[in-house]
Each structure stands twice: as C-alpha cells, then as structure tokens.
Design a protein around this motif. Structure first.
Motif, PDB file in Angstrom:
ATOM      1  N   VAL A  38       0.940  -1.135   0.101  1.00 36.78           N
ATOM      2  CA  VAL A  38      -0.086  -0.197   0.173  1.00 36.78           C
ATOM      3  C   VAL A  38       0.829   1.061  -0.057  1.00 36.78           C
ATOM      4  CG1 VAL A  38      -1.750   1.350   1.151  1.00 36.78           C
ATOM      5  CG2 VAL A  38      -1.921  -1.235   1.126  1.00 36.78           C
ATOM      6  N   GLU A  39       0.352   2.222  -0.942  1.00 36.24           N
ATOM      7  CA  GLU A  39       1.166   3.485  -0.894  1.00 36.24           C
ATOM      8  C   GLU A  39       0.467   4.315   0.180  1.00 36.24           C
ATOM      9  OE1 GLU A  39       1.656   7.467  -3.621  1.00 36.24           O
ATOM     10  OE2 GLU A  39       0.889   5.519  -4.485  1.00 36.24           O
ATOM     11  N   LEU A  40       1.152   5.105   1.251  1.00 36.78           N
ATOM     12  CA  LEU A  40       0.770   5.904   2.141  1.00 36.78           C
ATOM     13  C   LEU A  40       1.101   7.204   1.705  1.00 36.78           C
ATOM     14  CD1 LEU A  40       1.487   3.694   5.479  1.00 36.78           C
ATOM     15  CD2 LEU A  40      -0.896   3.975   3.952  1.00 36.78           C
ATOM     16  N   PRO A  41       0.640   7.963   0.892  1.00 35.30           N
ATOM     17  CA  PRO A  41       0.684   9.542   0.777  1.00 35.30           C
ATOM     18  C   PRO A  41       0.806  10.357   1.676  1.00 35.30           C
ATOM     19  CG  PRO A  41      -1.250   8.578  -0.549  1.00 35.30           C
ATOM     20  CD  PRO A  41      -0.736   7.607   0.254  1.00 35.30           C
ATOM     21  N   SER A  42       1.856  11.284   1.868  1.00 34.19           N
ATOM     22  CA  SER A  42       2.182  12.097   2.958  1.00 34.19           C
ATOM     23  C   SER A  42       0.920  13.243   3.331  1.00 34.19           C
ATOM     24  CB  SER A  42       3.482  12.655   2.801  1.00 34.19           C
ATOM     25  OG  SER A  42       3.382  13.660   1.451  1.00 34.19           O
ATOM     26  N   SER A  43       0.304  13.284   2.171  1.00 36.45           N
ATOM     27  CA  SER A  43      -0.922  14.178   2.507  1.00 36.45           C
ATOM     28  C   SER A  43      -2.017  13.493   3.230  1.00 36.45           C
ATOM     29  CB  SER A  43      -1.164  14.632   0.973  1.00 36.45           C
ATOM     30  OG  SER A  43      -1.762  13.370   0.246  1.00 36.45           O
ATOM     31  N   LEU A  44      -2.002  12.470   3.653  1.00 38.91           N
ATOM     32  CA  LEU A  44      -3.189  11.828   4.194  1.00 38.91           C
ATOM     33  C   LEU A  44      -3.440  12.512   5.609  1.00 38.91           C
ATOM     34  CD1 LEU A  44      -2.557   8.079   4.040  1.00 38.91           C
ATOM     35  CD2 LEU A  44      -4.250   9.381   2.697  1.00 38.91           C
ATOM     36  N   THR A  45      -4.927  12.816   5.676  1.00 39.73           N
ATOM     37  CA  THR A  45      -5.416  13.470   6.873  1.00 39.73           C
ATOM     38  C   THR A  45      -6.316  12.430   7.589  1.00 39.73           C
ATOM     39  OG1 THR A  45      -7.482  14.225   5.751  1.00 39.73           O
ATOM     40  CG2 THR A  45      -5.436  15.652   6.191  1.00 39.73           C
ATOM     41  N   GLU A  46      -6.833  11.088   6.834  1.00 36.79           N
ATOM     42  CA  GLU A  46      -7.625  10.151   7.670  1.00 36.79           C
ATOM     43  C   GLU A  46      -7.084   8.713   6.956  1.00 36.79           C
ATOM     44  OE1 GLU A  46     -11.888  10.784   6.726  1.00 36.79           O
ATOM     45  OE2 GLU A  46     -11.697  12.868   6.973  1.00 36.79           O
ATOM     46  N   LEU A  47      -7.015   7.953   7.574  1.00 36.28           N
ATOM     47  CA  LEU A  47      -6.397   6.577   7.219  1.00 36.28           C
ATOM     48  C   LEU A  47      -7.387   5.454   7.961  1.00 36.28           C
ATOM     49  CD1 LEU A  47      -4.580   4.696   5.866  1.00 36.28           C
ATOM     50  CD2 LEU A  47      -2.947   4.783   7.976  1.00 36.28           C
ATOM     51  N   ASP A  48      -8.153   4.745   7.360  1.00 30.33           N
ATOM     52  CA  ASP A  48      -9.305   3.859   7.836  1.00 30.33           C
ATOM     53  C   ASP A  48      -8.555   2.375   7.557  1.00 30.33           C
ATOM     54  OD1 ASP A  48     -10.987   2.201   8.665  1.00 30.33           O
ATOM     55  OD2 ASP A  48     -12.705   3.702   8.062  1.00 30.33           O
ATOM     56  N   LEU A  49      -8.168   1.667   8.592  1.00 31.47           N
ATOM     57  CA  LEU A  49      -7.961   0.311   8.294  1.00 31.47           C
ATOM     58  C   LEU A  49      -8.535  -0.611   9.106  1.00 31.47           C
ATOM     59  CD1 LEU A  49      -4.092   1.023   9.138  1.00 31.47           C
ATOM     60  CD2 LEU A  49      -5.009   0.639   6.876  1.00 31.47           C
ATOM     61  N   LYS A  56       0.674  -5.370  13.626  1.00 35.95           N
ATOM     62  CA  LYS A  56       1.732  -4.346  13.814  1.00 35.95           C
ATOM     63  C   LYS A  56       1.565  -3.248  13.150  1.00 35.95           C
ATOM     64  CE  LYS A  56       5.344  -8.140  14.615  1.00 35.95           C
ATOM     65  NZ  LYS A  56       6.603  -8.515  14.286  1.00 35.95           N
ATOM     66  N   LEU A  57       1.977  -1.992  13.527  1.00 34.95           N
ATOM     67  CA  LEU A  57       2.032  -0.743  12.920  1.00 34.95           C
ATOM     68  C   LEU A  57       2.939  -0.509  11.788  1.00 34.95           C
ATOM     69  CD1 LEU A  57       1.281   1.475  15.775  1.00 34.95           C
ATOM     70  CD2 LEU A  57      -0.408   1.019  13.887  1.00 34.95           C
ATOM     71  N   ASP A  58       2.753  -0.170  10.734  1.00 32.62           N
ATOM     72  CA  ASP A  58       3.716   0.100   9.730  1.00 32.62           C
ATOM     73  C   ASP A  58       4.405   1.529  10.041  1.00 32.62           C
ATOM     74  OD1 ASP A  58       4.786   1.318   7.203  1.00 32.62           O
ATOM     75  OD2 ASP A  58       3.822  -0.265   6.048  1.00 32.62           O
ATOM     76  N   GLN A  59       5.724   1.504   9.935  1.00 30.85           N
ATOM     77  CA  GLN A  59       6.559   2.647  10.327  1.00 30.85           C
ATOM     78  C   GLN A  59       6.147   3.829   9.814  1.00 30.85           C
ATOM     79  OE1 GLN A  59       8.544   2.531  13.124  1.00 30.85           O
ATOM     80  NE2 GLN A  59       9.166   4.643  12.780  1.00 30.85           N
ATOM     81  N   ARG A  60       5.770   3.814   8.400  1.00 34.01           N
ATOM     82  CA  ARG A  60       5.419   4.980   7.461  1.00 34.01           C
ATOM     83  C   ARG A  60       4.425   5.652   8.208  1.00 34.01           C
ATOM     84  NH1 ARG A  60       4.044   2.389   2.175  1.00 34.01           N
ATOM     85  NH2 ARG A  60       3.330   0.713   3.314  1.00 34.01           N
ATOM     86  N   GLU A  83       1.838   0.057  21.059  1.00 33.51           N
ATOM     87  CA  GLU A  83       2.782   0.775  21.578  1.00 33.51           C
ATOM     88  C   GLU A  83       3.614   1.885  20.902  1.00 33.51           C
ATOM     89  OE1 GLU A  83       6.414   2.034  23.961  1.00 33.51           O
ATOM     90  OE2 GLU A  83       6.310   0.810  22.341  1.00 33.51           O
ATOM     91  N   PRO A  84       4.216   1.555  19.640  1.00 36.29           N
ATOM     92  CA  PRO A  84       4.951   2.542  19.185  1.00 36.29           C
ATOM     93  C   PRO A  84       4.021   3.983  18.776  1.00 36.29           C
ATOM     94  CG  PRO A  84       5.180   0.447  17.778  1.00 36.29           C
ATOM     95  CD  PRO A  84       4.050   0.097  18.997  1.00 36.29           C
ATOM     96  N   LEU A  85       2.684   3.860  18.569  1.00 35.08           N
ATOM     97  CA  LEU A  85       2.019   5.108  18.659  1.00 35.08           C
ATOM     98  C   LEU A  85       2.238   5.986  19.631  1.00 35.08           C
ATOM     99  CD1 LEU A  85      -1.812   4.012  17.790  1.00 35.08           C
ATOM    100  CD2 LEU A  85      -0.196   5.602  16.579  1.00 35.08           C
ATOM    101  N   CYS A  86       2.476   5.462  20.748  1.00 33.99           N
ATOM    102  CA  CYS A  86       2.813   6.448  22.103  1.00 33.99           C
ATOM    103  C   CYS A  86       4.033   7.255  21.822  1.00 33.99           C
ATOM    104  CB  CYS A  86       2.932   5.738  23.165  1.00 33.99           C
ATOM    105  SG  CYS A  86       1.488   4.290  23.621  1.00 33.99           S
TER     106      CYS A  86
END
Length: 333
Positions: A38-49, A56-60, A83-86
């Motif tokens: 998946v491409e995660l554009p830096s312009s995202l304001t909303e991400l629904d997974l 696990k969370l994607d580092q991007r 936990e990385p979110l913190c």
C-alpha cells in the motif's frame, strides 16, 4: 465470506495520478496482514484500516504529519502492537483514534495526542480504567464499552467530554462524574448498577441504564435536560421521578416489573413510550395518565402486558392517541 469483505485478489487502491492530492485512504475489509503493498501518501489526513489482519503498525504511518483520523478497528493488535503510537510525535495532531475490537489488555498511553477529540477502545479485554488520566482534556467522545472494567475512574479532568460509553462492563457504582459538566450522553447499559447517582449533573440529554440491577427510578429528578431515557431489562416496579423531565422525548421502561403507568402526565414532549413486557393490567384511565403527551405520542409499545389481551386494545389506544403511528409492531399509514 462476510458481506462487504473484499477478496484477497482485490488490490488496495493506488494513486497513479501524481497531480491528485490524496487526503483520505479507506482500506476497510481488505484482509491485509501488513501494508507493504500500500502506498501511504504524506498528504493523508484520514486513514481507515478497519477489518484487516494487522497486528503491527507500519513505520510509515509515523511520517504522516497531517493525519487527523486513524482507525485500527477490528484488527489483531495487542498492547505491544499499538505501543509505537505512544512515541510517534509526528502524529501529535491526531484528533480521532479508533482502537475498537482488538486484543488490548490495557489503555494505551496516548498522552502525546494533545488535540484528541474522539478515543475508542471498546470491544477489547481491558480490565481497568487506569490510563484514562493521560487523555487530553479536550476529549469530547470516549468509548470503552464491552471490556472488563469494574470502576469509573481517571476521567475527572475531561471537562469537555460530551459522550461517555461504558456499556457492557462490570461496573457496580456510578461515581466520579461530577466534573463532566458538558456531558450530554451517558451509556451504562449491561453493567451491575443498583442505584442511580448522576453526581449532580444536569445537562445529560441521553442516558442508558438498560440491563442493570435497578429496582427503582429515583435519581433522575434534576436531569431536566434529559431527552432520551433507557431503563429496560431491570427490576423496576414503579414509575417515579419523571414529572420534572419536561424535555423527555423517548422513555423506555420495557421488561421491568411495572403494574401501572405513573408520573408522566406532565410530559408534553413525549414521542416514544416503551412499556412492553411488564405487568400492566388495564388501559383504564390511560388517557388521564398520559394526558400531557396525547397529541405528541407517535410510538407506543405495550405488548406482553395483560392489558394487551383486550379485544379492543388497538382501537382504544388509537382513540386515545390521535397521532399515533405505531403500536407495538403495527405501523399505521
């Protein structure tokens, strides 16, 4: 396959036009185990997974500095997984964080999110409210339903809170609500509460105490702003403390132990009245008991009461309530 579930052959959407600024990405039900494809554009304001297989969370995600809404609902995240979110300071502007329906055992530390308005950790395995004290005091909506929480605590600082959902836990006491002066909705259904204690709050508009252990209705008298009150599936034997609730539109006292209809004759805004599955014997003096709402009432449930066995049951009610649109399951044009 569940309805709406996307097949594994379907690929997540990609942005092939570099000139298009993508601000929202919805990857609901792609059954993804990771976001490598998946491409995660830096312009995202909303991400629904929502509804994937992520643990696990994607580092991007930590690089999405404009992100305002993040939903990780219905995945496989445990405490270590989120936990990385913190520590992702780039996301400190997040306004909505949804962790509903995962495998969390504790409230995650979300203290870096100073603008958080919505926080949802419902449908997890959380046994304590410990950690809620770290939520920012701007929070407006807090959802912690369907967990194992036994005590309402660590929410005193949430002065801006408008919605609090603590249904389906193991609460026995209503407490520590005094400072929630802007609270408009309080949902406490499916707990073990025996006594109503709103701690002096008077601004609540919607209140649910369905499926608890209440035996009386005392405790609502000062809640003059109440518009919807849900008390079904308790052990209440008498309707009382309602006459001052002049803004009440919906009253649900179904599946209790009521033998008569009382204390609602002054309620002029009542539209929905649920009295089914009680022990109300007669429709005699019904018109008098509901005199304030005769013109306003549009929905009435009285089935599974002795009075519903009367041959003239429906006809009598339609005569009393000239604008009725529904009696039990019967809808009138």
């Amino acid at each position: 396959m569940e309805t709406g579930e996307k097949t594994l052959e379907q690929q997540p959407p990609q942005n092939d036009d570099a000139s298009v600024v993508v601000t929202a990405l919805d990857l609901t039900s792609y059954q993804l185990h990771d976001l490598d494809s998946v491409e995660l554009p830096s312009s995202l304001t909303e991400l629904d997974l929502t509804a994937n297989r992520l643990s696990k969370l994607d580092q991007r995600i930590s690089l999405l500095t404009q992100l305002k809404k993040l939903s990780l609902r219905q995945n496989l995240f445990d405490d270590s997984g989120v936990e990385p979110l913190c520590h992702w300071d780039n996301l400190s502007g997040l306004e909505e964080l949804i962790l509903r329906d995962n495998k969390l055992a504790n409230i995650p530390d979300v203290s870096i999110f100073k603008s958080l308005f919505v926080f949802d950790v419902s449908f997890n395995e959380i046994s304590s409210a410990s950690g809620l004290s770290k939520l920012c005091n701007k929070l407006k909506e807090l959802y912690v339903s369907k967990n194992e929480i036994t005590k309402i605590e660590e929410i005193e600082h949430l002065h801006e809170l408008q919605i609090l959902e603590l249904g389906s836990n193991k609460l026995r006491v209503m407490e520590n609500l005094e400072t929630l002066v802007n609270l408009q909705e309080l949902w406490l259904g499916r707990n073990r509460i025996k006594t109503v204690n709103l701690c002096g709050l008077q601004c609540i508009k919607k209140l649910s105490l369905q499926s608890n252990r209440l035996t009386c209705m005392k405790g609502f008298e000062e809640c003059v702003a109440l518009e919807e009150l849900y008390l079904s599936h308790n052990g209440i034997s008498k309707m009382e403390g309602l006459s001052g609730l002049v803004n009440l539109r919906v009253l649900d006292v179904s599946s209790n132990k009521l033998t008569s209809i009382d204390d609602i004759e002054k309620l002029t805004r009542l539209e929905d009245l649920w009295l089914n599955d009680n022990q109300i014997a007669s429709l005699e003096s019904m018109a008098e008991k509901v005199s304030g709402s005769r013109e306003k009432l549009t929905t009435l449930y009285l089935e599974h009461n002795p009075c519903a066995k009367s041959p003239s049951y429906t006809a009598t009610l339609r005569e009393i309530f000239p604008n009725i649109q529904q009696i039990d399951s019967q809808v009138f044009a």
